[in-house]
Scaffold this motif. Structure first.
Motif, mmCIF file in Angstrom:
data_model
loop_
_atom_site.group_PDB
_atom_site.id
_atom_site.type_symbol
_atom_site.label_atom_id
_atom_site.label_comp_id
_atom_site.label_asym_id
_atom_site.label_seq_id
_atom_site.Cartn_x
_atom_site.Cartn_y
_atom_site.Cartn_z
ATOM 1 N N PRO A 507 0.823 -1.209 0.000
ATOM 2 C CA PRO A 507 0.000 0.000 0.000
ATOM 3 C C PRO A 507 0.863 1.268 0.000
ATOM 4 O O PRO A 507 1.928 1.316 0.603
ATOM 5 C CB PRO A 507 -0.786 -0.127 1.300
ATOM 6 C CG PRO A 507 0.109 -0.903 2.202
ATOM 7 C CD PRO A 507 0.831 -1.873 1.316
ATOM 8 N N SER A 508 0.334 2.265 -0.671
ATOM 9 C CA SER A 508 0.965 3.588 -0.642
ATOM 10 C C SER A 508 0.274 4.430 0.414
ATOM 11 O O SER A 508 -0.700 4.003 1.041
ATOM 12 C CB SER A 508 0.847 4.251 -2.012
ATOM 13 O OG SER A 508 -0.518 4.463 -2.331
ATOM 14 N N SER A 510 -1.542 7.065 -0.188
ATOM 15 C CA SER A 510 -2.896 7.373 -0.670
ATOM 16 C C SER A 510 -3.819 6.178 -0.495
ATOM 17 O O SER A 510 -4.993 6.327 -0.131
ATOM 18 C CB SER A 510 -2.850 7.806 -2.135
ATOM 19 O OG SER A 510 -2.294 6.765 -2.933
ATOM 20 N N ASN A 511 -3.309 4.955 -0.737
ATOM 21 C CA ASN A 511 -4.134 3.761 -0.521
ATOM 22 C C ASN A 511 -4.545 3.642 0.935
ATOM 23 O O ASN A 511 -5.705 3.307 1.241
ATOM 24 C CB ASN A 511 -3.358 2.503 -0.921
ATOM 25 C CG ASN A 511 -3.028 2.470 -2.398
ATOM 26 O OD1 ASN A 511 -1.957 2.006 -2.786
ATOM 27 N ND2 ASN A 511 -3.940 2.947 -3.246
ATOM 28 N N SER A 512 -3.608 3.884 1.823
ATOM 29 C CA SER A 512 -3.898 3.765 3.250
ATOM 30 C C SER A 512 -4.946 4.797 3.676
ATOM 31 O O SER A 512 -5.854 4.489 4.456
ATOM 32 C CB SER A 512 -2.619 3.962 4.066
ATOM 33 O OG SER A 512 -1.623 3.055 3.652
ATOM 34 N N GLU A 514 -7.203 6.114 1.755
ATOM 35 C CA GLU A 514 -8.483 5.696 1.169
ATOM 36 C C GLU A 514 -9.171 4.656 2.045
ATOM 37 O O GLU A 514 -10.385 4.723 2.276
ATOM 38 C CB GLU A 514 -8.231 5.132 -0.229
ATOM 39 C CG GLU A 514 -9.507 4.682 -0.927
ATOM 40 C CD GLU A 514 -9.222 4.061 -2.291
ATOM 41 O OE1 GLU A 514 -10.141 3.418 -2.830
ATOM 42 O OE2 GLU A 514 -8.089 4.205 -2.798
#
Length: 842
Positions: A507-508, A510-512, A514
């Protein structure tokens, strides 16, 4: 008399008859011969006219001599030496009386000489023969009977030949007897013999060592019946008599002379005469105590081996170079179902083992130690086994195969319980740590994100409605997480209302974020528990690896730090930042230092005057604590009051500020009708020693009744108003007043507010700051307080416009930087002296 097989004779006794019974029989036979010879002399004319007297004399003397010999033999078990002398004298007497009878008398003397050889030995027999020969020579020279020369030569030859020959024969017989005695006595068994009447006549000399009893006792009638163990009486009676010509076996416990029981085994044989009568009985008795005990131990061991449920197999490596040559040697019953192979067959044909296992067993057989396989499953079976092999001599292997299926399943169950939360069924903190360690270990661990979630308002629901509703809410929240966050690696409940989400799919940031926002949206939908609807917020902390931490503990700590900051901001999500750690380190250091701040005199009390908005007079003072930290300088209350409450130091802090303020302002309060306000934490309200301490402090204070006022924040007061009411009433009875601090920022219950023993409310500075733009809240608070009969104090007044508007709205008094900042008591006194009172109002 029972004959005992003696030990070998010494060399001095060699060549002699040592059996007393045989010697006694010979002496009795000599008595008969003496009577016959005496009668013969009496009737033969060759012995002259005095033959009758001579025959009677010889018979009497010979019989008396032999009877004397029997008497001596009975006492000493050896015939007396006088017998030989008597024989020589009597024989020479016959020859002297009838020289013509020299050949007959010499023949009789030669026959008697053989007994002398066996009784006295070669040397003494030759001396007797020499004496007899000398006597013959005297008689022969005197009378010169016929054939006297030939007779003397013949006697000399017979004497020498019989003495030498018989002595050698006796020595050979003695050697044979010694071998026999040595052999019999050297056996680990007792050999015995009895006559036809059952009387024991012979027993081997080792009976004391083998059976622990004496020969005479063994020969006693009824010996076995008097010594047999009570439990073996029936065995003794059942044994009975052996069949004629046959044998019988007996195995019983017999008591020895020292009272110890021994296991003996006897084999008895009966020999018959031609007429069918019993001629002799012979037996062999063996002490089998050690063997019986060893067999008993072996039987117990084998019973134990057979009875245990663990499969035990003995294997042998037939070919040291071929692991497939391992064959089954022995199995216990528990192993028969598992290893259905006959002894001698190959193990690989009975048990489906892989080649690695066979190789390991072969290594053990070669003497390399042990092999352990704690969890083994065989093809075609769901059972789980624990296998252990140990090396035995001569390329053998001891193999144990234990069915641990139940234990394995129980261990799996325990492990599941240990790694999962009982309430929600989600993985718990321990499981999350394991996943973090597994994921983050290795030379190049993948990127992961950890989100820690804390539910807001959960404590209020739990305290108000009870744990049943709180648990239902947690289960519902867990189900929402499991259904809507399917891309997560692990969803765990860490305890209380705290959850964790682990993302491991690279995860990046931004993914986290989100995922965190999706999680927060899950909380916007109401939770339904029975007939109740709940709105529950959440605070989410996010930490990334390896950006923020490279080990599990650090990642957990930093995610927790981020969650704390999200909660401090009133909810939502927060990404970890190094600034958070700096603040946390400072908080941790301050918490530790706070314990010593009171004792080391680092705390100070500052005062801020309160001004009446009616006439400008000073109506009171608020005591405010300051911490003169040796490193960080002068710290305001906002930086350490919360730490004091969390660490439990608030009790000492409150008592210090109250006592110091009462002491320092004593003169000022005594000269004026002023009120001294001190902040009181609700934690102090729950202090069981508060009332006693306060009563003692007020009894020594100078200010009069009603001059001390405790300020309690609205939020803390409303957490448990019922319990607070009792304590407030007790303090109120001591003459202390109360003020509700930060009014308007909490969720006051007007019903409780009306009933609580408070005297005033303080409008929070956040509302006063917005006064010129919007005075709605301030107006409402003033009206409400006056309607409830309470005075109103505004704090944070910094401008004349604020002071003017507050007067217009009817506020009773105010405090703020418009007049002065909080200051030490010495500066306060200077301020009072240098400022006109009342102050000029705008």
């Amino acid at each position: 008399m029972v004959e005992v097989a003696n030990n070998p004779l010494t060399s001095a006794a060699r060549g002699r008859i040592r059996d007393p019974s045989a010697s006694a029989a010979l002496l009795r036979m000599r008595i008969v011969f003496a009577l016959v010879i005496g009668a013969s002399i009496a009737v033969l004319p060759a012995f002259g006219e005095r033959r009758v007297l001579l025959g009677v004399m010889i018979a009497v003397l010979a019989v008396v001599s032999d009877l004397h010999g029997l008497s001596v033999l009975a006492r000493t078990e050896q015939p007396p030496a006088t017998l030989g002398i008597t024989d020589v004298v009597l024989t020479l007497t016959v020859v002297a009386a009838a020289p013509e009878a020299m050949p007959i008398a010499t023949l009789i003397a030669a026959g008697g000489l053989t007994l002398h050889v066996l009784w006295y030995g070669r040397r003494r027999a030759l001396l007797l023969a020499l004496a007899y020969e000398a006597g013959l020579a005297v008689v022969a020279v005197a009378h010169q009977p016929p054939w006297w020369i030939a007779t003397m030569i013949a006697f000399a030859i017979v004497a020498v030949a019989s003495s030498v020959g018989l002595s050698d024969l006796a020595v050979a017989a003695e050697n044979a007897h010694e071998r026999y005695a040595s052999m019999v006595n050297g056996l680990d068994a007792v050999v015995w013999e009895a006559d036809g009447d059952g009387e024991v006549v012979f027993v081997s000399g080792n009976i004391s060592e083998v059976l622990g009893t004496e020969p005479e006792e063994f020969a006693r009638a009824g010996f076995y019946h008097s010594r047999v163990h009570p439990d073996d009486v029936r065995l003794l009676e059942k044994a009975g008599e052996p069949r004629p010509g046959g044998s019988a076996d007996l195995r019983i416990r017999m008591r020895d002379d020292e009272g110890h029981y021994r296991w003996i085994q006897e084999r008895q044989k009966v020999l018959l005469n031609t007429d069918g009568s019993v001629r002799v009985r012979r037996g062999v008795v063996v002490d089998e105590t050690e063997r019986w005990e060893a067999e008993s131990d072996l039987r117990r061991y084998m019973d134990f081996i057979s009875g245990i449920p663990v499969a035990l197999v003995v294997l042998r490596l037939a070919d040291t170079d071929d692991p497939n040559s391992i064959e089954v040697v022995l199995r216990n019953p528990a192993a028969e179902a598992l290893v259905p192979s006959a002894e001698g067959e190959r193990l690989v044909d009975a048990l489906p083992l892989d080649q690695d296992s066979l190789e390991a067993l072969a290594e053990v057989a070669r003497g390399s130690g042990t092999m352990e396989r704690p969890f083994v499953k065989f093809p075609g079976s769901d059972a789980v086994f624990a296998v252990r092999a140990v090396s035995l001599p001569e390329h053998h292997v001891g193999l144990t195969v234990e069915d641990i299926t139940k234990r394995a399943r129980l261990a799996d169950s325990f492990r599941h319980q240990a790694l999962h939360d009982e309430l929600t069924g989600l993985p718990n903190r321990a499981h999350l740590r394991e996943r973090l360690v597994d994921t983050m270990s290795g030379p190049e661990p993948p990127a992961v994100a950890l989100l820690l979630v804390d539910l807001d308002q959960f404590k209020e629901i739990n305290d108000t409605l009870g744990h049943h509703y709180g648990d239902r809410l947690l289960r519902e929240f867990a189900q929402r997480l499991a259904k809507n966050l399917r891309g997560c690696d692990t969803i765990a409940r860490l305890g209380g209302d705290e959850f964790a989400i682990l993302l491991t799919d690279g995860p990046s940031e931004s993914n986290s974020i989100e995922v965190a926002e999706r999680l927060l949206r899950l909380c916007t939908r109401r939770f339904m528990v029975d007939d109740f609807r709940f709105h529950v917020g959440a605070s989410v902390g996010i930490a990334l690896a390896p950006d923020h931490a490279s080990d599990p503990e650090a990642l957990l700590r930093k995610a927790d730090t981020a969650m704390y900051w999200a909660k401090q901001r009133g909810g939502g999500w927060s990404m970890y930042s190094d600034l958070h750690d700096d603040r946390d380190v400072r908080r941790l250091q301050l918490t530790s230092d706070l314990r010593d701040a009171v004792s080391e005199g680092q705390l100070e009390v500052h005062y801020q005057p309160r001004i009446s908005l009616t006439d400008g007079t000073m109506t009171g003072l608020e005591a405010l604590v300051r911490w003169d930290h040796p490193v960080h300088g002068l710290l305001p209350p906002d930086e350490f009051i919360e730490l004091a409450e969390v660490s439990g130091a608030i009790r000492e802090l409150t008592r210090f500020v109250t006592a110091r303020a009462l002491e320092e302002t004593a003169d000022l309060l005594d000269d004026r009708s002023l009120c001294l306000s001190v902040n009181l934490s609700t934690r102090s309200l729950h202090d069981p020693g508060l009332l006693d301490w306060l009563g003692e402090a007020l009894s020594t204070a100078t200010p009069g009744s009603g001059q001390l006022c405790f300020e309690i924040t609205e939020t803390e007061l409303m957490e448990d108003p019922v319990r607070a009411m009792d304590t407030l009433e007790s303090i109120r009875s001591m003459g202390v007043r109360f003020s509700v601090d930060d009014f308007g920022t909490g969720y006051s219950s007007l019903a409780y507010l009306q009933r609580l023993p408070v005297d005033e409310v303080k409008i929070d500075r956040s509302f006063v700051a917005e006064l010129e733009r919007d005075d709605t809240i301030v107006r409402a608070v003033i009206d409400l307080a006056h309607n409830l009969g309470l005075r109103v104090v505004a704090e944070g007044v910094e401008e004349l416009g604020m002071e003017k508007r507050l007067r217009e709205l009817g506020c009773d008094s105010a405090q703020g930087f418009l007049w002065c900042t909080p200051m030490p008591y010495r500066e306060l006194c200077e301020w009072v002296a240098s400022h006109p009172v009342p102050v000029q109002l705008g």
